[in-house]
Design an enzyme around this catalytic site. Sequence first.
Site, PDB file in Angstrom:
ATOM      1  N   ASP A   1       1.018   5.045  -0.282  1.00  0.00           N
ATOM      2  CA  ASP A   1       0.238   6.285  -0.296  1.00  0.00           C
ATOM      3  C   ASP A   1       0.863   7.257  -1.288  1.00  0.00           C
ATOM      4  O   ASP A   1       2.072   7.504  -1.252  1.00  0.00           O
ATOM      5  CB  ASP A   1       0.192   6.871   1.115  1.00  0.00           C
ATOM      6  CG  ASP A   1      -0.641   5.993   2.042  1.00  0.00           C
ATOM      7  OD1 ASP A   1      -1.854   5.913   1.817  1.00  0.00           O
ATOM      8  OD2 ASP A   1      -0.069   5.367   2.951  1.00  0.00           O
TER       9      ASP A   1
ATOM     10  N   ASP B   1      -7.737   1.634   2.066  1.00  0.00           N
ATOM     11  CA  ASP B   1      -7.377   2.606   3.106  1.00  0.00           C
ATOM     12  C   ASP B   1      -8.140   3.914   3.070  1.00  0.00           C
ATOM     13  O   ASP B   1      -7.795   4.821   3.813  1.00  0.00           O
ATOM     14  CB  ASP B   1      -5.863   2.885   3.016  1.00  0.00           C
ATOM     15  CG  ASP B   1      -5.354   3.715   4.189  1.00  0.00           C
ATOM     16  OD1 ASP B   1      -5.915   3.575   5.288  1.00  0.00           O
ATOM     17  OD2 ASP B   1      -4.414   4.500   4.002  1.00  0.00           O
TER      18      ASP B   1
ATOM     19  N   HIS C   1       0.862  -1.185   0.000  1.00  0.00           N
ATOM     20  CA  HIS C   1       0.000   0.000   0.000  1.00  0.00           C
ATOM     21  C   HIS C   1       0.898   1.235   0.000  1.00  0.00           C
ATOM     22  O   HIS C   1       1.497   1.565   1.018  1.00  0.00           O
ATOM     23  CB  HIS C   1      -0.901  -0.013   1.233  1.00  0.00           C
ATOM     24  CG  HIS C   1      -1.794   1.177   1.295  1.00  0.00           C
ATOM     25  ND1 HIS C   1      -2.883   1.310   0.474  1.00  0.00           N
ATOM     26  CD2 HIS C   1      -1.741   2.312   2.036  1.00  0.00           C
ATOM     27  CE1 HIS C   1      -3.477   2.460   0.721  1.00  0.00           C
ATOM     28  NE2 HIS C   1      -2.801   3.095   1.662  1.00  0.00           N
TER      29      HIS C   1
ATOM     30  N   HIS D   1      -6.223   9.729  -0.952  1.00  0.00           N
ATOM     31  CA  HIS D   1      -6.845   9.668   0.376  1.00  0.00           C
ATOM     32  C   HIS D   1      -6.012  10.220   1.528  1.00  0.00           C
ATOM     33  O   HIS D   1      -6.440  10.098   2.691  1.00  0.00           O
ATOM     34  CB  HIS D   1      -7.356   8.249   0.677  1.00  0.00           C
ATOM     35  CG  HIS D   1      -6.285   7.203   0.823  1.00  0.00           C
ATOM     36  ND1 HIS D   1      -6.042   6.254  -0.133  1.00  0.00           N
ATOM     37  CD2 HIS D   1      -5.394   6.954   1.809  1.00  0.00           C
ATOM     38  CE1 HIS D   1      -5.061   5.460   0.261  1.00  0.00           C
ATOM     39  NE2 HIS D   1      -4.644   5.874   1.443  1.00  0.00           N
TER      40      HIS D   1
HETATM   41 ZN   LIG Z   1      -3.210   4.916   2.618  1.00  0.00          ZN
END
Ligand SMILES: [Zn+2]
Length: 1022
Positions: free
Chosen positions: A275, A385, A273, A590
């Site tokens: 970001d 997420d 994951h 996000h």
């Molecule tokens: Zn995230």
Amino acid sequence: MHDNRALIEKRLNRVLNQRLKPAVHRSVAPVRLSVWHVDGGQGEPVPPSEALPGGPAVAEGRYQPADVGLRWGPAWGTSWFHVEASVPAEAAGRRVELFVDLGWENRFAGFQAEGLVYRPDGSVVKGLNPRNLWVPIADPATGGETVDLYIEAAANPKVDHGDTPFAATPLGEKSTAGTAPIYRVNRVDVSVFEQDVWELWQDLEALGGLMLELPDGEPRRWQIAQAIERSLDALDLQDLAGSAAAAREPLQPALGKPANASAHRISAIGHAHIDSAWLWPVRETVRKVARTTSNVVQLLDEHPDMVYAMSSAQQYEWIEQHRPEVFKRVAEHVAGGRFVPVGGMWVESDTNMPGSEAMARQFVYGKRYFLERFGIETEEVWLPDSFGYSAALPQLVKLSRSRWFLTQKISWNKTNPFPHHTFWWEGIDGTRVFTHFPPIDTYNSDLSGRELAHAVRNFRDKGAATRSLAPFGWGDGGGGPTREMIAQAHRTADLEGSPRVAIESPAAFFTAAEDEYAAAAPVWAGELYLEIHRATYTSQAKTKQGNRRSEHLLHEAELWSAAAAVHGLVDYPYDDLERIWKLVLLNQFHDILPGSSIAWVHREARDAYASVTAELETIVETAQNALARASSADGGSDTVVFNAAPHERHGVPAFGAGVAAAAEPVRCAPVDDGYVLDNGVLRVVVDERGLLTSVFDVGADREVLASGSVGNLLQLHPDLPNEWDAWDVDEFYRNTVVDLVDVDELSLVADGSSGIATVRVARSFGASTVVQHISLSAGARRVDISTDVDWHEREKFLKAAFGLDIRAGQAAYETQFGHHYRPTHENTSWDAAKFEVCAHRFVHLEEPGYGIALVNDSTYGHDVRRAVTPGGDTTTTVRLSLLRAPRFPDPETDQGAHTLRYALVPGAGIDDAVREGYAINLPERVTGGAAVEPLVTVNGDGVVVSAVKLADDRTGDVVVRLYEARGGRATATLTAAFDVTAVEETDLLERPFERDALQGVDEGQVSLRLRPFQIVTLRLRR
Ligand SMILES: [Zn+2]
């Protein structure tokens, strides 16, 4: 027999961590190390060509000799290391690796320094990360091989994870982060990889992890303990490599026992994951993605059963643009089916706040990228997420031709555990999507015994369903999955006491899960509200505002450019619009739109929105001028008003331009040290405190404000959440409040004679000032409030409250392509947890016969509560969440000047709420020229057009997207101002799609029939 298990467990822990793991890499030769600190270590990243042979760094001798122990890396700096060595003869026949420790801690895997290893020719070997410290050299080595490698090392600081969590930190901007080195080179050498030691570690890890999760009364637990003890007895601590193979033998019977017949099945999927920005800037994510995918393709090369899933078309495009060689290897593994694109979105965006079209375009640009680059129709929407999931998503998922939805974040709920892990998720229009919420409760699993056992225990659908999904791999800067995780998957594939773990694709999981559970799976209707991170609707107001303004400017740019292009007046700016859309979509990531990133990220977001605004204004102006000039050739007015809203305004049709009807004066009079404004529709009293004390609806003959209450009351709360400062507002914030009722100055700045009356209210509080303009326009059923705040508070929450005389059991909140309801009471823990909620352009309250809306131009956070007056009336207070001032991760969050606009709309049905929501976000534009006929006209109660554009395939076809906005059934007709040769219904990507809205075309009129909240995309062929 005496119980010595605790002794065995502690012995295992010590031997494993202090002896076995450090013995995997046996140093056999030193290296010659040299280093170039880019601009003294503080420089921005340079292209590899500048640092590698053939570039200036080598030619100019910028590399300086260095040794282990070297201090390097001011925060955010880049240093290039050159490593030279030769493999000694003693390593012949063995697997040889370069071992590199740039100063990592063995925790917080994603949040430290990282490296990417290159060969001198610029090709990439793999990434280096805190738990991934090796570079392959030779397997088997012959001895005498030359090592000549470069490491691009990034000194990313640990922004959080100090002794005081969530403390204000200067590390989030390079300019304040300091210049002292924060890392130390601990070890770089040529090592033999001790395979037996590593295998023993994996055996002990798998059995030891399983053992600790088994019940005390389970014979299996005791048997494993015995096997581990015999293994440790066989291990010679003075000769680990020489005795590891023998120490594995006592473990094999325990490892060979097959899984129970009814063991849970886990589909493990390699993942990282990453970001797209968060505690690092976007430019670092570009490098993080390259490092992690370099590790992944290396892992896929060596492990034929490995499968990896990666989302976010944007991240693929970054690799494609910045590391084409890595991209080539990714593309090869995508073609081989083991590097799996998932998600079908441009980024893993927030889903609470993106507007209708932007949410649709996340899918359009994401899915189209995967189709064009790889020929893959992604079918699983992948949002582990994001901070809650809009109830509009199921229909958008289906209209993008995806089938499945995956989320993880709902496990973060603070109050109510979500009741299902595999379920049908039903959206506002009734569309259902097969959805999985992995019970392993992490999207960064290491497939440890603890995590696997948790997934089994936690899985709420067991009994009826037998399988769940587990994404494994270190996220962010962690480097993704490791060979150790793959080893754990292999050992737990068929192991007594463990779930059966199989590495396989998300599609394999979803297909199997749907096969066994589709008919019986429960249904969850409505949003997946996240019971934490509720302040993300408000933090970083400029980011929110930039998003909202950009979305509406994009609508205008597409609309007017399409109209002008169809008439042959301009070239449609396909490339510009695509580039701008992608930038706006990136900033909906996000941690950007929610306001939870470091200062650097939000500064860049503000800059991006400023440049987007300037470009879009030019596009809009060019198209409008072309349209107005073309029509004024037949003679016309000097001033016309362009109306980009999907509703007629002041006599000007939707999507057309014309002369606005002349405004009547608004009456305005001083009263009791305040003012009364009266336009014949509304009579508004602003008292000496600058508060609305009466809003009287003349036609309805009723007062809108609750008895004893006021409107537009600014309220200030202390706001220090227990953790996650930018993300969270904790319920206790409501216990303390200061009403801002002291006035510095109250004055009339527009007397109504020109059609608008405006009262100016100036206040100061703390270190801040606020100036509000309260306006009533001729004929308007709307009290407009423009708020200029110079905000210098710390850890405060500013709200604007309206106490309304309306009895509403629920409130309607706009989301993408419609609205949904939430109760105004707190009966259940689920209701009470929604004490702060998200809405787009409007909140609407209604009792039989009368409704009121509150509309806004940049605010998302709201709270709505009900009260009972002493007289027994049930009333409702609506509050807009205007500004916050958290200090982590950006210590200066929201400091400075803001302008926020909102309006109270009395006597509003849901149609009016929709209309006024568009109106306040799409102000009319006045220009010279003559009336312009709308390119398309849609007639139909409740049917609203969200986009008019030219088709993305550049055929010149016109694409119109519309939706039913009231939540009821509707019919509509669409008329075009150009010759239409054919009309077809399409999916979001403008591909033909078998749907049911299109009823027929008759003499240029397209008839439509829509279900509640149905979204329809039409392609009008010319
Ligand atoms: Zn995230």
